[in-house]
Enzyme design. Structure first.
Site, mmCIF file in Angstrom:
data_model
loop_
_atom_site.group_PDB
_atom_site.id
_atom_site.type_symbol
_atom_site.label_atom_id
_atom_site.label_comp_id
_atom_site.label_asym_id
_atom_site.label_seq_id
_atom_site.Cartn_x
_atom_site.Cartn_y
_atom_site.Cartn_z
ATOM 1 N N ILE A 64 0.826 -1.185 -0.047
ATOM 2 C CA ILE A 64 -0.084 -0.032 0.075
ATOM 3 C C ILE A 64 0.913 1.256 0.017
ATOM 4 O O ILE A 64 1.028 1.957 0.994
ATOM 5 C CB ILE A 64 -1.065 -0.044 1.212
ATOM 6 N N PRO A 65 1.389 1.418 -1.024
ATOM 7 C CA PRO A 65 2.380 2.839 -1.291
ATOM 8 C C PRO A 65 1.317 3.820 -1.069
ATOM 9 O O PRO A 65 0.128 3.774 -1.538
ATOM 10 C CB PRO A 65 2.943 2.903 -2.539
ATOM 11 N N HIS A 66 1.891 5.046 -0.410
ATOM 12 C CA HIS A 66 1.010 6.369 -0.120
ATOM 13 C C HIS A 66 1.820 7.535 -0.142
ATOM 14 O O HIS A 66 3.254 7.292 0.143
ATOM 15 C CB HIS A 66 0.045 5.924 1.145
ATOM 16 N N GLY A 67 1.129 8.695 -0.317
ATOM 17 C CA GLY A 67 1.969 9.814 -0.263
ATOM 18 C C GLY A 67 0.843 10.809 0.113
ATOM 19 O O GLY A 67 -0.384 10.597 -0.090
ATOM 20 N N LEU A 102 -2.338 5.005 -2.331
ATOM 21 C CA LEU A 102 -3.218 5.888 -1.907
ATOM 22 C C LEU A 102 -2.714 7.316 -1.713
ATOM 23 O O LEU A 102 -1.398 7.213 -1.340
ATOM 24 C CB LEU A 102 -3.722 5.585 -0.320
#
Length: 155
Positions: A64-67, A102
């Protein structure tokens, strides 16, 4: 917060030919750019900056990479199902093939955490991950991801 609220049908990818994390992030950023007012480069920078703090690979082939982006209107998701798992430096050292990216506005702590929690809970459900891994059609993947919980568990 339901995934249907933040995951548009055009934000679901069945990816072929992705061989590393950088290529994946570029593909996710390109897709997210078409959903937001941000360039691919801005999104890629947000993702890589967060990933430098530690891998967002949760284990069991899931990441779940997110920034966070200043000025983003709301939480935005992009899903990718990879045809071949890639190395992701996940906590269990297993390659990743299911990815939910996300993006959240800076300062949207509660909404960002709710989205992360919802996605993590959904992808910890073995019946759902089995369906996602068995499906290649983007519209069907979207249906699995956004189905009411009772419907998803029944399949």
């Amino acid at each position: 917060m339901e995934l249907a609220d933040i995951l548009a049908p055009r934000a679901v990818l069945s990816c072929t030919g992705v061989t590393n994390k950088r290529q994946l992030f570029e593909r996710l950023a390109d897709t997210a750019s078409g959903l937001t007012d941000f360039t691919s480069a801005q999104i890629l920078d947000a993702l890589t900056s967060r990933e430098e703090l530690g891998s967002t690979g949760l284990g069991n082939g899931i990441a779940i990479p997110h920034g966070k982006l200043t000025g983003l209107k709301g939480v935005t998701a992009v899903f990718a199902r990879l045809d071949q798992p890639i190395d992701f430096d996940a906590v269990d050292d297993q390659p990743v093939d299911l990815v939910v990216m996300l993006l959240a506005p800076v300062g949207a702590g509660a909404d960002h955490l709710k989205a992360l929690s919802r996605v993590a809970r959904l992808l910890r459900t073995e019946a759902i991950t089995e369906q996602l891994r068995a499906e290649t059609d983007a519209m069907r993947l979207h249906e699995v991801l956004t189905a009411p919980v009772e419907t998803t568990y029944a399949a």
